[in-house]
Design an enzyme around this catalytic site. Structure first.
Site, PDB file in Angstrom:
ATOM      1  CE  LYS A  73      -4.120  -2.012   2.013  1.00  0.00           C
ATOM      2  NZ  LYS A  73      -5.142  -2.005   3.041  1.00  0.00           N
ATOM      3  N   GLY A 137       0.124   0.511   8.943  1.00  0.00           N
ATOM      4  CA  GLY A 137      -0.483   0.949   7.688  1.00  0.00           C
ATOM      5  C   GLY A 137      -2.003   0.964   7.738  1.00  0.00           C
ATOM      6  CG  ASN A 158       1.626   0.897  17.743  1.00  0.00           C
ATOM      7  OD1 ASN A 158       1.012  -0.127  17.423  1.00  0.00           O
ATOM      8  ND2 ASN A 158       2.773   1.234  17.190  1.00  0.00           N
ATOM      9  NE  ARG A 159       5.345  -4.473  18.896  1.00  0.00           N
ATOM     10  CZ  ARG A 159       5.576  -5.491  18.084  1.00  0.00           C
ATOM     11  NH1 ARG A 159       5.589  -6.710  18.562  1.00  0.00           N
ATOM     12  NH2 ARG A 159       5.771  -5.300  16.790  1.00  0.00           N
ATOM     13  CG  ASP A 162       8.870   7.150  19.340  1.00  0.00           C
ATOM     14  OD1 ASP A 162       8.355   7.725  20.327  1.00  0.00           O
ATOM     15  OD2 ASP A 162      10.091   6.937  19.226  1.00  0.00           O
TER      16      ASP A 162
HETATM   17  P1  NAP Z   1       1.460  -3.296   9.805  1.00  0.00           P
HETATM   18  O1  NAP Z   1       1.707  -2.017   9.084  1.00  0.00           O
HETATM   19  O2  NAP Z   1       2.489  -4.357   9.780  1.00  0.00           O
HETATM   20  O3  NAP Z   1       1.119  -2.876  11.330  1.00  0.00           O
HETATM   21  C1  NAP Z   1       1.029  -3.818  12.288  1.00  0.00           C
HETATM   22  C2  NAP Z   1       0.592  -3.201  13.642  1.00  0.00           C
HETATM   23  O4  NAP Z   1       0.472  -4.289  14.546  1.00  0.00           O
HETATM   24  C3  NAP Z   1       1.586  -2.220  14.247  1.00  0.00           C
HETATM   25  O5  NAP Z   1       0.888  -1.247  14.991  1.00  0.00           O
HETATM   26  C4  NAP Z   1       2.373  -3.148  15.204  1.00  0.00           C
HETATM   27  O6  NAP Z   1       2.963  -2.498  16.320  1.00  0.00           O
HETATM   28  C5  NAP Z   1       1.282  -4.061  15.694  1.00  0.00           C
HETATM   29  N1  NAP Z   1       1.810  -5.329  16.164  1.00  0.00           N
HETATM   30  C6  NAP Z   1       2.349  -6.315  15.396  1.00  0.00           C
HETATM   31  N2  NAP Z   1       2.716  -7.343  16.198  1.00  0.00           N
HETATM   32  C7  NAP Z   1       2.401  -6.989  17.474  1.00  0.00           C
HETATM   33  C8  NAP Z   1       2.522  -7.625  18.725  1.00  0.00           C
HETATM   34  N3  NAP Z   1       3.054  -8.860  18.830  1.00  0.00           N
HETATM   35  N4  NAP Z   1       2.084  -7.003  19.824  1.00  0.00           N
HETATM   36  C9  NAP Z   1       1.545  -5.761  19.727  1.00  0.00           C
HETATM   37  N5  NAP Z   1       1.390  -5.089  18.571  1.00  0.00           N
HETATM   38  C10 NAP Z   1       1.815  -5.709  17.452  1.00  0.00           C
HETATM   39  O7  NAP Z   1       0.138  -4.025   9.265  1.00  0.00           O
HETATM   40  P2  NAP Z   1      -1.107  -3.321   8.571  1.00  0.00           P
HETATM   41  O8  NAP Z   1      -0.811  -3.081   7.131  1.00  0.00           O
HETATM   42  O9  NAP Z   1      -1.456  -2.151   9.418  1.00  0.00           O
HETATM   43  O10 NAP Z   1      -2.269  -4.418   8.567  1.00  0.00           O
HETATM   44  C11 NAP Z   1      -2.963  -4.798   9.765  1.00  0.00           C
HETATM   45  C12 NAP Z   1      -4.138  -5.718   9.449  1.00  0.00           C
HETATM   46  O11 NAP Z   1      -5.249  -4.992   8.927  1.00  0.00           O
HETATM   47  C13 NAP Z   1      -3.829  -6.802   8.402  1.00  0.00           C
HETATM   48  O12 NAP Z   1      -4.204  -8.063   8.954  1.00  0.00           O
HETATM   49  C14 NAP Z   1      -4.717  -6.457   7.224  1.00  0.00           C
HETATM   50  O13 NAP Z   1      -5.160  -7.610   6.531  1.00  0.00           O
HETATM   51  C15 NAP Z   1      -5.877  -5.778   7.925  1.00  0.00           C
HETATM   52  N6  NAP Z   1      -6.659  -4.926   6.988  1.00  0.00           N
HETATM   53  C16 NAP Z   1      -7.952  -5.249   6.732  1.00  0.00           C
HETATM   54  C17 NAP Z   1      -8.728  -4.496   5.832  1.00  0.00           C
HETATM   55  C18 NAP Z   1     -10.176  -4.848   5.550  1.00  0.00           C
HETATM   56  O14 NAP Z   1     -10.721  -4.431   4.505  1.00  0.00           O
HETATM   57  N7  NAP Z   1     -10.847  -5.598   6.411  1.00  0.00           N
HETATM   58  C19 NAP Z   1      -8.154  -3.381   5.195  1.00  0.00           C
HETATM   59  C20 NAP Z   1      -6.818  -3.039   5.509  1.00  0.00           C
HETATM   60  C21 NAP Z   1      -6.083  -3.826   6.401  1.00  0.00           C
HETATM   61  P3  NAP Z   1       4.446  -1.854  16.209  1.00  0.00           P
HETATM   62  O15 NAP Z   1       4.272  -0.527  15.553  1.00  0.00           O
HETATM   63  O16 NAP Z   1       4.898  -1.755  17.617  1.00  0.00           O
HETATM   64  O17 NAP Z   1       5.284  -2.794  15.396  1.00  0.00           O
END
Ligand code: NAP
Length: 307
Positions: A73, A137, A158-159, A162
């Site tokens: 994205k 994201g 958030n974990r 920042d």
């Molecule tokens: P990302 O950019 O990798 O962000 C992941 C987030 O999760 C960050 O805030 C991260 O914290 C946190 N995180 C990861 N592991 C963790 C842990 N063990 N403990 C605590 N926090 C943790 O991923 P993303 O792109 O935002 O996507 C997230 C989800 O949204 C995906 O599963 C995606 O499929 C879903 N989504 C769904 C739709 C829909 O239409 N339903 C649309 C968009 C996205 P840190 O910053 O500390 O690493």
């Protein structure tokens, strides 16, 4: 009804890695078929280093429209000609609209989530006390649309604190005056502090999980018996079962939940939805951007099993 394809059939597609879990092809093909549009929607697994070449190829063959999913994205932006204000703000694109020889980047995730909460769950976002878990994201993609609805308070946990602070500052900069951010009383960034959040978890009207961590399985014990109290839903150390009755827990993930989670939320009077309703509404907005037509909501719902 059997579908016919011809040399005039327009290609639409999803790019991401992985894409095998995606329900977008079923939803979008149902939409094209319901509207009698001669188009086909496919999902392409695209490795990171090939994003540019794949987009160039799609432009060359006059693709009708593209959806973008994780992890591309943000990556696609450098290959686009223009961004919508929301895509620019969230620095993430989930929908690409061809216009002449240009590719325009949009983000329909935020309006999709807001529409899902309002239209499918009949819950007001305006004046709600909202907790967003995660600042990656997906959070960037939805938070500006949520802020536009003027919730009462917006807390980002958030974990990595920042990243939450970065989002909070961006929201404040966008909506100006720190004391009255678009009518929002407070915007807070906090770390994923279990004690702090658990102590005020019953204050939130809406909690949204934007991390990729599904809340299932996070239930203990699955069934209450004489020796245990009621089952609770423990997600990242947060006791979601202590949310107030009538509050909403929205999980952006879909296809990973189980019936027990829904049952325990229901027993506690908490409204629960996985991300399928958001997928539906980000898809209806993308469909309108591509075709200029009103999307066939019922056909798209049926394709997702939401009918
Ligand atoms: P990302 O950019 O990798 O962000 C992941 C987030 O999760 C960050 O805030 C991260 O914290 C946190 N995180 C990861 N592991 C963790 C842990 N063990 N403990 C605590 N926090 C943790 O991923 P993303 O792109 O935002 O996507 C997230 C989800 O949204 C995906 O599963 C995606 O499929 C879903 N989504 C769904 C739709 C829909 O239409 N339903 C649309 C968009 C996205 P840190 O910053 O500390 O690493």
């Amino acid at each position: 009804m059997k579908r016919e394809f011809s040399p005039a059939t327009t290609l639409y597609c999803l790019i991401g890695n992985p894409v095998s879990h995606s329900k977008s092809p079923a939803m979008m093909n149902a939409a094209f078929q319901a509207m009698g549009i001669d188009a086909v929607y496919l999902a392409f697994l695209v490795p990171d280093k090939e994003v540019g070449s794949v987009l160039n190829a799609l432009k060359t063959i006059n693709v009708g429209g593209i959806n973008v999913t994780a992890p591309h994205k943000e990556r696609v932006i450098e290959f686009l000609d223009e961004l919508s204000p929301t895509a620019e703000l969230s620095n993430a694109v989930n929908t690409i609209v061809p216009a002449g020889d240009k590719f325009l980047g949009h983000n329909t995730d935020g309006v999709g989530l807001v529409s899902a909460i309002k239209a499918e769950l009949s819950i007001a976002v305006s004046r709600a006390r909202i907790l967003i878990i995660g600042a990656g994201g997906a959070a960037r993609g939805v938070i500006f649309s949520i802020a536009k609805e003027k919730p009462h308070t917006l807390t980002i946990a958030n974990r990595t604190i920042d990243k939450a602070k970065f989002l909070k500052d961006k929201l404040k900069a966008e909506f100006q005056s720190a004391n009255d951010v678009n009518g929002i009383k407070t915007i807070k960034a906090i770390s994923l502090d279990q004690n702090l959040i658990n102590s005020e978890i019953d204050q939130f009207d809406i909690i949204i999980n934007t991390t990729a961590l599904p809340i299932s399985p996070a239930i203990s014990p699955v069934k209450a018996d004489e020796t245990t109290t009621s089952p609770k839903i423990d997600f990242l150390g947060l006791n979601l079962t202590n949310m107030k009755a009538g509050a909403l827990f929205y999980d952006l993930n879909y296809g990973k939940g189980n019936g027990d989670i829904a049952r325990v939320f229901k027993e506690n009077g908490i409204i629960y939805s996985d991300g399928l309703t958001m997928l539906l509404h980000q898809g209806t907005h993308a469909f309108s951007l591509w075709t200029g037509q009103t999307p066939p909501l019922e056909a798209m719902k049926d394709a997702l099993g939401l009918g």
